[in-house]
Design a protein around this motif. Sequence first.
Motif, short mmCIF file in Angstrom:
data_model
loop_
_atom_site.label_atom_id
_atom_site.label_comp_id
_atom_site.label_asym_id
_atom_site.label_seq_id
_atom_site.Cartn_x
_atom_site.Cartn_y
_atom_site.Cartn_z
N GLU A 121 0.83 -1.21 0.00
CA GLU A 121 0.00 0.00 0.00
C GLU A 121 0.87 1.26 0.00
O GLU A 121 0.60 2.23 -0.72
N ARG A 122 1.94 1.24 0.79
CA ARG A 122 2.79 2.44 0.91
C ARG A 122 3.73 2.60 -0.28
O ARG A 122 4.30 3.66 -0.49
N LEU A 123 3.89 1.54 -1.08
CA LEU A 123 4.77 1.62 -2.25
C LEU A 123 3.99 1.72 -3.56
O LEU A 123 4.59 1.63 -4.64
N ASN A 124 2.63 1.89 -3.48
CA ASN A 124 1.83 1.85 -4.71
C ASN A 124 2.20 2.94 -5.69
O ASN A 124 1.99 2.81 -6.89
N VAL A 126 5.31 3.97 -6.15
CA VAL A 126 6.71 3.78 -6.56
C VAL A 126 6.86 2.52 -7.40
O VAL A 126 7.53 2.51 -8.44
N VAL A 127 6.23 1.44 -6.96
CA VAL A 127 6.36 0.14 -7.64
C VAL A 127 4.98 -0.27 -8.19
O VAL A 127 3.97 -0.18 -7.47
N LYS A 128 4.98 -0.75 -9.42
CA LYS A 128 3.72 -1.17 -10.05
C LYS A 128 3.19 -2.42 -9.35
O LYS A 128 3.96 -3.28 -8.92
N THR A 129 1.86 -2.53 -9.34
CA THR A 129 1.20 -3.69 -8.71
C THR A 129 1.56 -4.98 -9.44
O THR A 129 1.75 -6.03 -8.82
N GLU A 130 1.69 -4.86 -10.79
CA GLU A 130 2.03 -6.05 -11.57
C GLU A 130 3.41 -6.59 -11.19
O GLU A 130 3.63 -7.81 -11.14
N THR A 131 4.35 -5.66 -10.91
CA THR A 131 5.72 -6.07 -10.55
C THR A 131 5.70 -6.86 -9.25
O THR A 131 6.34 -7.92 -9.14
N ILE A 132 4.95 -6.37 -8.27
CA ILE A 132 4.88 -7.08 -6.99
C ILE A 132 4.20 -8.43 -7.16
O ILE A 132 4.63 -9.44 -6.56
N SER A 133 3.16 -8.49 -8.01
CA SER A 133 2.46 -9.75 -8.26
C SER A 133 3.40 -10.78 -8.88
O SER A 133 3.40 -11.97 -8.51
N GLN A 134 4.23 -10.31 -9.84
CA GLN A 134 5.18 -11.22 -10.47
C GLN A 134 6.26 -11.68 -9.49
O GLN A 134 6.76 -12.80 -9.59
N ALA A 164 13.51 3.92 0.62
CA ALA A 164 14.57 2.92 0.75
C ALA A 164 14.17 1.78 1.68
O ALA A 164 14.28 0.60 1.34
N GLU A 165 13.69 2.14 2.88
CA GLU A 165 13.37 1.09 3.85
C GLU A 165 12.23 0.22 3.38
O GLU A 165 12.26 -1.02 3.53
N LEU A 166 11.21 0.82 2.76
CA LEU A 166 10.07 0.05 2.28
C LEU A 166 10.48 -0.90 1.16
O LEU A 166 10.02 -2.04 1.10
N LEU A 167 11.37 -0.44 0.28
CA LEU A 167 11.84 -1.30 -0.81
C LEU A 167 12.61 -2.50 -0.26
O LEU A 167 12.46 -3.63 -0.74
N VAL A 168 13.49 -2.25 0.74
CA VAL A 168 14.25 -3.34 1.34
C VAL A 168 13.29 -4.33 2.02
O VAL A 168 13.44 -5.55 1.90
#
Length: 898
Positions: A121-124, A126-134, A164-168
Motif C-alpha cells: 500500500e505504501r509503495l503503490n 513507486v512500484v507497479k502492482t504487476e511487478t509485486i504480483s510477479q 529505501a526502507e520500504l523497498l528493502v
Amino acid sequence: MVGMKPLERSLEKLDDVRKKKLSDMIGSATDTVLSSGTVPTSSSGAATSAREVTDSSTMRRSAASMLSGKKPIHAAAPAKKSGPAKSTAKKTDGGPQSKASAAPEIEDVEPSEMSLEEIEERLNSVVKTETISQLKSTVWKERLEAIGMLKQDVENLTELDKSAELLVRLLCAVPGWNEKNVQVQQQVIEVITYIASTVKKFPKRCVVLCLLGISERVADIKTRAPAMKCLTAFCEAVGPGFVFERLYKIMKEHKNPKVLSEGILWMVSAVEDFGTSNLKLKDIIDFCKDTGLQSSAAATRNSTIKLIGMLHKFVGPDIKGFLSDVKPALLSALDAEYEKNPFEGAAAPPKRTVRALDTASSTSAASSDGLPREDISSKITPALLKNLGSPDWKLRLESIEAVNKIVEEAHKRIQPTGTVDLFTALRGRLNDSNKNLVMATLSSIGVLASAMGPSVEKSSKGILADVLKCIGDNKKHMRECTLTALDSWVAATQLDKMVPYIAVALGDQKSGSEGRKDLFDWLSKHVSKMSDPAEALPLLKPSASSLMDKSSEVRKAAETFMNEVLKICGQAAVAKNLRDLPSPTMAIVAERLKLSSVHEGISDSVKTVTTSMSLPSKGGLKNIKPGLNDRSSNVGKAASQRGVPARASVTMISSQDSLQSQALFNIKDSNKEDRERRVLVRKFKFEEPRREQIDELKVDLFKHFREDVSLRLWNSDFKRQIDGIELLQKALPSSGKEVVELLDILLRWFVLRFCESNTTCLLKVLDFLPELFDGLKDQSYMLTEAEAAIFLPCLIEKSGHNIEKVREKMGELIKQMINIYSLPKLLPYILEGLRSKNNRTRIECVDIIGYFMDHNGTEVGGLLKNLPSVAALTAERDGEIRKAALNTLATAYKNLGG
C-alpha cells in the motif's frame, strides 16, 4: 533502585522458596508503583516522569525475571528468514535518548513488524502492482523479469531515500531470502546494494533485515561476490562496527560452517578497506579467540588467522598480548601471518570511508586508543601500595612483581585510573638501597609506560626526573635498565614531553661521565623521530657545556647529538638558541658544529671568532700582512670574501679598535693553581695535546687575554697569529706580573705552535721565547713543576726538528732554560729525550748533555748514575748517534774524571 546485577552475588545462595518470595515482592512493588501513580515530580516535565516510571518498572521486572530463572522479554528480537521480526520498539529514528542508559539506541535499530499488504500500500506510487504480483509468482522466470523491472524503477527514482526502507522490506518479503533461483538471488542483492550505496542515509534497520540472508548468500559460491559487495556497501553506509557487531552472533549460531568461515574472510577484506578506527577491537579479538580459533574446521581457523594478521597491520604488535593464551601451534601460524602483514600504523590509511560514522564505535575506538585498555584501579590495593614501602626487601620485590603481573593480566593495555598512587609508591623504590630492586622498578615503570600510552605523562607525577637520575649509576647494567625504561617512555609519550627532564639531567654533574655519554647517545638515536624538532633546541645549551667535559667520550657524544639537532633544525635556529653562551664557549661550539653563518643577536667578537674558525687557513686571508696598520682593510676584505655584509665588517673593525684602550691581560679572576691542577699532563714524556686540553686552553685564552689578541692567537691564519705574538712582545716589558700569572696559558699555546707544521710561525715563537725567558730571569722567577711539565717535554721532543735553523734555536732555548729552571730538574726531561723515536732528537739531547757537562760540570755530579743511558747509544746503528754519544762520554771523562 540499583537493579539486580549488584545483588546477584549476595543472593545466589538463596533457596528456591526465598527466591520466589523475593520475586513476588519485586513484582508487587512494580504493580503498586504503576497503580498508585505516585510518580516523583521532575522539573523537566511529564515526559521525564513517564520515563522514570518506565525505567523503574522495567528494572524491577528484569530483576524478578532473574530471580525466577526466566529471561526477560527484550524489545529487540533477531530477524528471521521468514520475514521481519516482531518488536515493541518505537520507530523513532534519531529521537532523544534516555539519560539512564544507551539501550534505546540499540532498540532503535530493530525493525518493527510490517505486513506485506501495508508495504504494498505504501509503495503503490513507486512500484507497479504487476511487478509485486510477479515477484510472488511461483515461476522463476516471472520473478526474474519482475526483479529486473524493479531494478529499473529503483534506478529511475529521484527521491530514493523516502522509499529505501520500504523497498528493502519488500525484497525481504518477496521473493524473500528463501528464493532458490540463483539469478533472482543475485538481482535481489544487487538492488539492495544499489539502494545502500545511493541513499544519503541508509537506516540500520535495513541492515538488520538483510544481514542474516546476505550472510547465507556469502556462504554460497554462486552468490558470494555480490553478497560481499553488498556487505561492503552496508559498511560504507552505517559503518563496519555495526555490521561486525551484528554478524558475530549470526556467524556463531548458524548451522552452516561456511557462513562462519566465509564471513570471516569477508571481514578480512573489510578491515583492509576500512581500517580499525570504527571497530570495537576487544569484541573482534574476543570473537576470533572464542569462536574462530576454537573452530574444528580448518577453513575457519585459517580465515581467522588471516583476520588477526590484517588487524596486526593496523594496530601493531600490541595485539599479541591479547592472544598469549592461544595454543602454541596457532601462535606460530599467527607469527607467520604477522610477517605477511607488518605494522604500518599511519602509513596504512583506509581505502574506503564511512558516509555516516558509527558514533558508538568511533567513540569507543577513540577513547580506547585502538586496542582496548583495562581499568586496573581495583587491583591497586592499599596493601599493595603499603608493601611497596615495606622494610622487608623480599616483600618489596614481590610487590613490584605483582605490579608486572597486573599489567600482564590486562594484556599490557591499561587505563590511567588509579595509577597516580602506584607511581608515587614506585618512585620511592628508585632510591632503594637494594640495586636489584631499583632495576626491577625501572623495568616496571617501562612496562607501565608501554601499557598506558600517552596518558602516562600526566599520571606519573614527574617520576621521569627520578628515572633519569639512575643514568648516573656506575653499574653498566643499571644504566642499560634506565635506557630501556626511557625507550618505553619515548614510545608512549614522544620525546618532546621528556625534554625538560632531560635538560636537567644533562646539566647534572652527578650523572657521571658514563651516564651523560649514554644519554647523549640515546638522544642522538631518538631526536630525528621527534614530531616537532624545534622542541629539541632547549637541550643545546647543556650539550654545549658538555663539549668541554673532561671525558673525551662525553664530548664526542655531545658533539654527535648537537650535529643531529643542527641537521634537523638548521643553522639559523641553532645559532639563535645559543647566542647567550659566553664568547669562549660559543667559539668552541661554532668550530665543532662548523657554523658557517652568524646571525643577529650574537656579539661582534663572537662573529669574528666563528667566521675565522669556520674557514680553512688558506681561504680568504691569503693577502693579509702582519702588523696592526693594515688590520682594517684585511678584515674588511676577508669579510667580503666570506659574503659578510660590509656594515658587519665595519662594526667588527670599530669594535676591535675600541679594545686597544683596554688592558692586554686580565688577571682579575685568574687562579693559576686551579688551572695547573686541571691540566692533565704526563711528566717528562711528551704527548700530543688532546682535544679537551685544546678546548680548555681556548676558554682560558679568551677569558684572560684582550679580545683582539685572543682572536689573533686563535686565528687559523698563521699571519694573524704572528700579529698576536708581536702584540705580546710589545707588552712584555711592562707586564711582568701579568705574564707570570698567565705563563701556563702562554706555554700551552706555544706547545700547540710547536706541534704545527708552519715554519714561519714557529720561528716567530722561537724568537719570542728567549725574550720571555729573559724577562722571567730578570724577575728571578723559576718555573713551577706544572709549567715545566707543560712545556719541556714538547720542547725536548721537537728539538730534533728536520730544519737545521729550528734545531739550533731550540737547542739554544734548552740551554737558556737553566736560568728559570734548575739543571738537576731539567736533566730528567733531557734523559727522556734519549729514548725518543726521532734520531735527531736523541742526537740533540746527547749534545746538550755534553754541553752542560762542559759548562756546568760541578752541577751535574748526579748525572754519573745516568751515564749508562748515554753509553748505550754507542751501540746504535746510526753513526751520528754513536758519534754524539762518544763525544759526550769524552766530555764527561774530561770534566768529571775517570
